[in-house]
Design an enzyme around this catalytic site. Structure first.
Site, short mmCIF file in Angstrom:
data_model
loop_
_atom_site.label_atom_id
_atom_site.label_comp_id
_atom_site.label_asym_id
_atom_site.label_seq_id
_atom_site.Cartn_x
_atom_site.Cartn_y
_atom_site.Cartn_z
N LYS A 177 -1.69 -1.64 -3.73
CA LYS A 177 -2.70 -0.57 -3.75
C LYS A 177 -1.93 0.73 -3.89
O LYS A 177 -1.14 1.10 -3.01
CB LYS A 177 -3.52 -0.58 -2.46
CG LYS A 177 -4.47 0.60 -2.31
CD LYS A 177 -5.10 0.60 -0.92
CE LYS A 177 -5.97 1.83 -0.70
NZ LYS A 177 -6.54 1.88 0.67
N TYR A 218 0.85 -1.19 0.00
CA TYR A 218 0.00 0.00 0.00
C TYR A 218 0.89 1.24 0.00
O TYR A 218 1.56 1.53 0.99
CB TYR A 218 -0.92 -0.04 1.22
CG TYR A 218 -1.85 1.14 1.39
CD1 TYR A 218 -2.18 1.99 0.34
CD2 TYR A 218 -2.44 1.39 2.63
CE1 TYR A 218 -3.05 3.05 0.52
CE2 TYR A 218 -3.31 2.45 2.82
CZ TYR A 218 -3.61 3.27 1.77
OH TYR A 218 -4.47 4.33 1.94
#
Length: 290
Positions: A164, A135
């Site tokens: 992500k 992320y």
């Protein structure tokens, strides 16, 4: 592990006394799966107010979400922090709780080098058999992971399977071009969901899917089926909501949006504060289009 095209970063419901509201958490999980068509749910991510959840609350949330979802959606546990050993501890606890995957944020505040990021994620991934989603969110962590570092991790560590990215389309495209074909890139920005998919991203890790998930899923399906003009029109209609939900610090407005849509999930923990009257009025107008 297929996390699907639409992943919701779930808000954590709180009772009036600030404790986790378990009954409402169950209703929210049902709503996200059955009404908003989410494929996977991130528990204890930033939208879940992870900075103000203690470890006991996080692990209980993992257990609860696994049991309540009962296989209807994959559960991804947010276990990342800026302390590698602590992230390993929480990741192993999440695995024992039965989650399907792990979300690991780029370490915040201590601003590690690219090599430090690589070793941090590699060490956590090697501590678990679960699939890992990285992320990268520079606006929150300050430090940003280079595309080359993400590609290196994707190539070197078998269970690092996705990322992500809250970064530019150029950055997303660079990762997609360099990573193995099996590595899946998600955007974490609702406002670039469709453009990111158009350059090769697999899907969206979303906040707006709390209230517009069904529309977002339809948009993604339209694009994948070649109905590009229709998909683009859907994206443009949703864009004001995508942007409006971040007019206050997340998850203040998505929690208010759920309340306005008939599923109140409680307030936020300090240092966040509730939406004011002006923010609520603007949000209510944006939700009318749904």
């Amino acid at each position: 592990m297929d996390f699907g095209r639409l992943i919701t970063a779930m808000a954590t419901p709180f009772a009036p006394d600030g404790a986790v509201d378990w009954d409402t958490t169950g209703r929210l999980i049902d709503y996200l799966i059955e009404d908003q068509r989410t494929d996977s749910i991130v528990v204890s991510g930033t939208t879940g107010e992870s900075p103000t959840l203690n470890d006991e609350e996080k692990v209980e949330l993992f257990r609860f979400a696994v049991k309540h979802s009962a296989g209807r959606a994959r559960i991804i546990a947010g276990t990342g922090s800026n302390h590698t050993a602590h992230s390993i501890h929480l990741t192993q606890a999440a695995e024992k709780a039965g989650v399907d995957g792990i979300l690991l944020v780029v370490p915040y505040y201590n601003k590690p080098s690219q090599e430090g990021m690589y070793q941090h994620f590699k060490a956590i991934a090697e501590s678990t058999s679960l699939p890992i989603m990285l992320y990268n969110v520079p606006t929150r962590t300050v430090a940003s992971m280079d595309a080359a570092t993400t590609v290196r991790l994707a190539q070197d560590v078998p269970n690092i399977v996705a990322t992500k990215e809250c970064h530019s389309l150029d950055h997303i495209a660079e990762i997609i071009s360099g990573a193995p074909d099996s590595f899946r890139v998600y955007t974490g920005d609702d406002s670039v969901g469709l453009p990111a998919i158009a350059v090769g991203a697999y899907g969206v890790v979303s906040v707006a899917s709390h209230v517009a998930g069904a529309q977002m899923k339809a948009m993604i399906e339209a694009y994948l089926e070649g109905r590009n003009v229709e998909a683009a029109a859907m994206h443009r209609r949703l864009l004001p909501l995508f942007n409006g939900l971040f007019a206050a610090p997340n998850p203040v407005l998505v929690k208010k949006a759920l309340e306005l849509q008939g599923l109140p999930v409680g307030g936020v923990r300090l240092p966040l504060v509730a939406a004011d009257e002006k923010e609520t009025a603007v949000l209510a107008e944006l939700l009318k289009g749904l």
